[in-house]
Design a protein around this motif. Structure first.
Motif, mmCIF file in Angstrom:
data_model
loop_
_atom_site.group_PDB
_atom_site.id
_atom_site.type_symbol
_atom_site.label_atom_id
_atom_site.label_comp_id
_atom_site.label_asym_id
_atom_site.label_seq_id
_atom_site.Cartn_x
_atom_site.Cartn_y
_atom_site.Cartn_z
ATOM 1 N N GLU A 202 10.130 3.785 12.108
ATOM 2 C CA GLU A 202 9.422 2.864 11.212
ATOM 3 C C GLU A 202 7.972 3.297 11.023
ATOM 4 O O GLU A 202 7.445 3.272 9.903
ATOM 5 C CB GLU A 202 9.484 1.454 11.794
ATOM 6 C CG GLU A 202 8.878 0.387 10.886
ATOM 7 C CD GLU A 202 9.027 -1.003 11.475
ATOM 8 O OE1 GLU A 202 8.526 -1.964 10.867
ATOM 9 O OE2 GLU A 202 9.651 -1.121 12.560
ATOM 10 N N GLN A 203 7.323 3.703 12.137
ATOM 11 C CA GLN A 203 5.945 4.182 12.029
ATOM 12 C C GLN A 203 5.866 5.436 11.166
ATOM 13 O O GLN A 203 4.949 5.589 10.344
ATOM 14 C CB GLN A 203 5.383 4.461 13.422
ATOM 15 C CG GLN A 203 5.135 3.206 14.252
ATOM 16 C CD GLN A 203 4.615 3.528 15.637
ATOM 17 O OE1 GLN A 203 4.511 4.706 16.013
ATOM 18 N NE2 GLN A 203 4.286 2.509 16.409
ATOM 19 N N LYS A 204 6.830 6.343 11.348
ATOM 20 C CA LYS A 204 6.833 7.554 10.531
ATOM 21 C C LYS A 204 7.045 7.219 9.061
ATOM 22 O O LYS A 204 6.417 7.822 8.183
ATOM 23 C CB LYS A 204 7.921 8.508 11.024
ATOM 24 C CG LYS A 204 7.599 9.147 12.369
ATOM 25 C CD LYS A 204 8.705 10.084 12.812
ATOM 26 C CE LYS A 204 8.368 10.727 14.153
ATOM 27 N NZ LYS A 204 9.446 11.629 14.622
ATOM 28 N N GLU A 205 7.931 6.256 8.793
ATOM 29 C CA GLU A 205 8.154 5.858 7.404
ATOM 30 C C GLU A 205 6.887 5.243 6.810
ATOM 31 O O GLU A 205 6.520 5.531 5.662
ATOM 32 C CB GLU A 205 9.315 4.860 7.335
ATOM 33 C CG GLU A 205 10.681 5.497 7.585
ATOM 34 C CD GLU A 205 11.805 4.480 7.534
ATOM 35 O OE1 GLU A 205 11.494 3.266 7.438
ATOM 36 O OE2 GLU A 205 12.983 4.893 7.587
ATOM 37 N N GLN A 206 6.201 4.384 7.608
ATOM 38 C CA GLN A 206 4.953 3.800 7.120
ATOM 39 C C GLN A 206 3.907 4.881 6.877
ATOM 40 O O GLN A 206 3.201 4.863 5.857
ATOM 41 C CB GLN A 206 4.435 2.772 8.130
ATOM 42 C CG GLN A 206 5.292 1.517 8.233
ATOM 43 C CD GLN A 206 4.777 0.550 9.277
ATOM 44 O OE1 GLN A 206 3.809 0.851 9.989
ATOM 45 N NE2 GLN A 206 5.399 -0.609 9.383
ATOM 46 N N SER B 206 0.928 8.265 3.265
ATOM 47 C CA SER B 206 0.598 9.626 2.829
ATOM 48 C C SER B 206 0.926 9.819 1.358
ATOM 49 O O SER B 206 0.148 10.426 0.606
ATOM 50 C CB SER B 206 1.368 10.644 3.679
ATOM 51 O OG SER B 206 1.012 10.542 5.040
ATOM 52 N N GLN B 207 2.083 9.307 0.940
ATOM 53 C CA GLN B 207 2.440 9.412 -0.475
ATOM 54 C C GLN B 207 1.444 8.664 -1.352
ATOM 55 O O GLN B 207 1.031 9.158 -2.413
ATOM 56 C CB GLN B 207 3.848 8.856 -0.696
ATOM 57 C CG GLN B 207 4.965 9.795 -0.254
ATOM 58 C CD GLN B 207 6.323 9.262 -0.631
ATOM 59 O OE1 GLN B 207 6.530 8.054 -0.738
ATOM 60 N NE2 GLN B 207 7.274 10.145 -0.836
ATOM 61 N N ARG C 62 -3.131 8.946 -5.015
ATOM 62 C CA ARG C 62 -4.516 8.623 -5.358
ATOM 63 C C ARG C 62 -5.347 9.898 -5.520
ATOM 64 O O ARG C 62 -6.115 10.045 -6.485
ATOM 65 C CB ARG C 62 -5.125 7.738 -4.275
ATOM 66 C CG ARG C 62 -6.527 7.223 -4.605
ATOM 67 C CD ARG C 62 -7.086 6.428 -3.440
ATOM 68 N NE ARG C 62 -7.331 7.274 -2.296
ATOM 69 C CZ ARG C 62 -8.416 8.038 -2.153
ATOM 70 N NH1 ARG C 62 -9.344 8.070 -3.100
ATOM 71 N NH2 ARG C 62 -8.574 8.771 -1.071
ATOM 72 N N LEU C 63 -5.178 10.825 -4.576
ATOM 73 C CA LEU C 63 -5.925 12.079 -4.661
ATOM 74 C C LEU C 63 -5.514 12.885 -5.895
ATOM 75 O O LEU C 63 -6.364 13.506 -6.551
ATOM 76 C CB LEU C 63 -5.690 12.907 -3.394
ATOM 77 C CG LEU C 63 -6.293 12.331 -2.100
ATOM 78 C CD1 LEU C 63 -5.884 13.175 -0.908
ATOM 79 C CD2 LEU C 63 -7.809 12.260 -2.198
ATOM 80 N N ALA C 64 -4.208 12.857 -6.208
ATOM 81 C CA ALA C 64 -3.749 13.573 -7.403
ATOM 82 C C ALA C 64 -4.374 12.970 -8.659
ATOM 83 O O ALA C 64 -4.803 13.696 -9.570
ATOM 84 C CB ALA C 64 -2.223 13.523 -7.485
#
Length: 219
Positions: free
Chosen positions: A107-111, A116-117, A122-124
């Motif tokens: 769950e933490q990795k998914e969050q 990150s996405q 936002r950066l893109a």
């Protein structure tokens, strides 16, 4: 007392039932052989009775020994069963803990992946916006460079015109000076004619009359 044929058949069936119900009896032991005779004399049943009593005692002893061994083995088996049950519970707890931890980690990795996405998006978007701004700045810079070149060309043109005007001004000054000198000389010639005795040597075009006297005029 003599046994009838019917009584002998009943006795044989009873013996057969006892053999079937008996537990632990050897299957290889041959069934007792009973001969049926239609004689009216009473058969000798004592050997058969002793044989069945002996076999019954053996069955009882074997059953007693088997029960005793089961009673002796029962605590050891129960202890092993308790150990196995405790081990099973411990393994289940460990499995549950690991499953829960793995679920939390997942769950933490998914969050983190979702964050990150989002950050990448936002950066893109910022990169696209900055790229657009840079492109506009480049276009503006090119436009300003073109304007600067045009202004430099225009400046050179004005410099050339100024130079031409300065040259023309100098020519005009020379022409004006020549015209003034010529007019001054003409005026002196007329004064000489009118006043032949007058001394005109102090006369100079560069002098001015101040308080009835000729005074040098500063340029």
């Amino acid at each position: 007392m003599a046994m009838s044929h019917e009584d002998m058949l009943k006795r044989a069936r009873q013996l057969k039932k006892q053999k079937t119900i008996t537990i632990g009896a050897s299957p290889s032991s041959p069934p007792p052989h009973i001969e049926f005779h239609e004689e009216t004399s009473e058969p000798d049943l004592e050997p058969l009775t002793r044989k069945f009593k002996s076999r019954g005692r053996k069955i009882v002893e074997a059953t007693s020994q088997h029960s005793t061994s089961q009673i002796q083995l029962a605590p050891h088996i129960l202890a092993n069963l308790h150990k196995a049950e405790a081990s099973s519970f411990m393994l289940m707890d460990q499995f549950t803990h690991l499953s829960t931890q793995k679920s939390l980690d997942l769950e933490q990795k998914e969050q983190s992946f979702v964050l990150s996405q989002t950050e990448n998006s936002r950066l893109a978007a910022e990169v696209i916006e900055l790229t657009t701004q840079v492109k506009k700045k480049d276009e503006l810079l090119v436009d300003l460079n073109n304007q600067l070149k045009a202004l430099e060309a225009e400046k050179q043109s004005w410099n050339l015109k100024e130079k031409n005007l300065l040259n023309s001004s100098e020519l005009l000054k020379d022409q004006i000076g020549s015209s003034l000198n010529m007019g001054f000389q003409l005026a002196l010639d007329q004064v000489r004619v009118l006043c032949s005795d007058a001394d005109l040597s102090p006369a100079d075009i560069s002098k001015s009359v101040v308080n009835g006297e000729l005074v040098e005029t500063d340029d």
